[in-house]
Design an enzyme around this catalytic site. Structure first.
Site, PDB file in Angstrom:
ATOM      1  N   TYR A   1       0.892  -0.996  -0.089  1.00  0.00           N
ATOM      2  CA  TYR A   1      -0.095  -0.087  -0.213  1.00  0.00           C
ATOM      3  C   TYR A   1       0.913   1.225   0.017  1.00  0.00           C
ATOM      4  O   TYR A   1       1.594   1.643   1.031  1.00  0.00           O
ATOM      5  CB  TYR A   1      -0.882  -0.042   1.273  1.00  0.00           C
ATOM      6  CG  TYR A   1      -2.018   1.176   1.327  1.00  0.00           C
ATOM      7  CD1 TYR A   1      -2.359   1.923   0.226  1.00  0.00           C
ATOM      8  CD2 TYR A   1      -2.705   1.230   2.660  1.00  0.00           C
ATOM      9  CE1 TYR A   1      -3.050   2.949   0.508  1.00  0.00           C
ATOM     10  CE2 TYR A   1      -3.564   2.282   2.646  1.00  0.00           C
ATOM     11  CZ  TYR A   1      -3.794   2.987   1.748  1.00  0.00           C
ATOM     12  OH  TYR A   1      -4.627   4.161   1.828  1.00  0.00           O
TER      13      TYR A   1
ATOM     14  N   LYS B   1      -1.583  -1.535  -3.916  1.00  0.00           N
ATOM     15  CA  LYS B   1      -2.486  -0.488  -3.934  1.00  0.00           C
ATOM     16  C   LYS B   1      -1.950   0.643  -4.078  1.00  0.00           C
ATOM     17  O   LYS B   1      -1.108   1.143  -3.186  1.00  0.00           O
ATOM     18  CB  LYS B   1      -3.461  -0.495  -2.678  1.00  0.00           C
ATOM     19  CG  LYS B   1      -4.329   0.525  -2.508  1.00  0.00           C
ATOM     20  CD  LYS B   1      -5.056   0.507  -1.224  1.00  0.00           C
ATOM     21  CE  LYS B   1      -6.119   1.517  -1.199  1.00  0.00           C
ATOM     22  NZ  LYS B   1      -6.622   1.744   0.033  1.00  0.00           N
TER      23      LYS B   1
END
Length: 296
Positions: A137, A165
């Site tokens: 992330y 992500k």
């Protein structure tokens, strides 16, 4: 395929709470049912939108177990386990695996602002803690440290680090990493979902998807089918809601307000330091929700 590990229409789920700040079990069950009914095939539990900084270790594991039990394998359960402490993150990863998580979401360590070598060491240590696939992330606006392109390429060599992500918004870097590695990309910025999908992203990890996972599913299908006219129409139809949820106060607050307004969860309660939406934000949100109810 990577979308079998994480899904493609992934929602960064809010954590329903009661007005006194406790976890709201009925709200959680209703929300999971709603997400599954609207086409979500991946649920991030205890991520940023789930108010991860204020969840205890016990609450984080309890949420994973509850969502895994409720979803019965109909969506991948992706546990947010990242903190600024590598050992604590590894412990959360093991607890999430034991609670039934299918995958992990691992944010770049925040506040301490490690070197890129430190980011690699942190991520590989946590990835080594379980047998679960890992989605990195990258959100430097919150962490203070970006995962540089060379770092992502290096981390792609780890057998369990399979996806990113991307909430950085550097689209050229994203397509460059996609070209150089097998990492699957997921758009973590609702404003840019169409752009990332058109450039080859596997899917989205969406805050607005708490409300409109069905529209996101249509968007993904349209792009995969080469129907960019329909994809553009869908994206345009979501502009008011994306604006209201993501550009007023912040996503967790406004997504809860939207879900409460729709009667999906009973309360829009958040934990300090977050505060519930003030009336002007709610008025803007109500207007946006009315536009989403209209056909595309």
């Amino acid at each position: 395929m990577t979308d079998q590990l994480f899904g493609s229409n992934v929602v960064a789920m809010v954590t329903p709470m009661t007005p006194d700040g406790a976890l709201c079990e009925p709200g959680l069950a209703a929300l999971v049912d709603h997400l599954l009914a609207t086409g979500c095939d991946g649920i991030v539990v205890g991520g940023t939108t789930g108010e991860s900084p204020t969840l205890t270790d016990a609450e984080a594991a309890r949420l994973v177990r509850a969502v895994a039990d409720r979803s019965h394998g109909r969506a991948r359960v992706i546990a947010g386990v990242g903190t600024y402490d590598t050992a604590a993150s590894a412990d959360r990863a093991r607890a999430a695996e034991a609670a039934g998580a299918d995958a992990l979401l691992l944010v770049c360590p925040y506040y301490s602002r490690p070197t890129q070598a430190g980011v690699v060491a942190h991520c590989t240590t946590v990835a080594d803690a379980t047998d679960l696939p890992v989605m990195l992330y990258d959100i430097p606006a919150r962490t203070g440290t970006a995962m540089e392109e060379a770092t992502l390429v290096d981390l792609a060599d780890h057998p369990r680090i399979r996806a990113v992500k991307d909430a950085k918004g550097d689209l050229f870097e994203a397509v460059s990493v996609m070209a150089r590695t097998p990492l699957a990309y997921y758009c973590g910025i609702d404003e840019l979902n169409l752009a990332y999908l058109a450039c080859g992203a596997t899917g989205v990890v969406s805050v607005v998807g708490n409300v409109v996972a069905d529209r996101n599913a249509e968007l993904i299908r349209a792009v995969r089918g080469g129907d960019l006219d329909s994809a553009r129409a869908l994206q345009r139809s979501l502009i008011p809601l994306v604006d209201a949820v993501m550009r007023t106060s912040q996503g967790a607050i406004m997504a809860k307000a939207a879900l409460a307004a729709l009667g999906i969860i009973p309360h829009a309660s958040v934990r300090l330091p977050l505060l519930e939406s003030p009336p002007p934000h709610l008025e803007r949100l109500a207007s946006a929700l009315a536009t989403v109810a209209a056909p595309v």
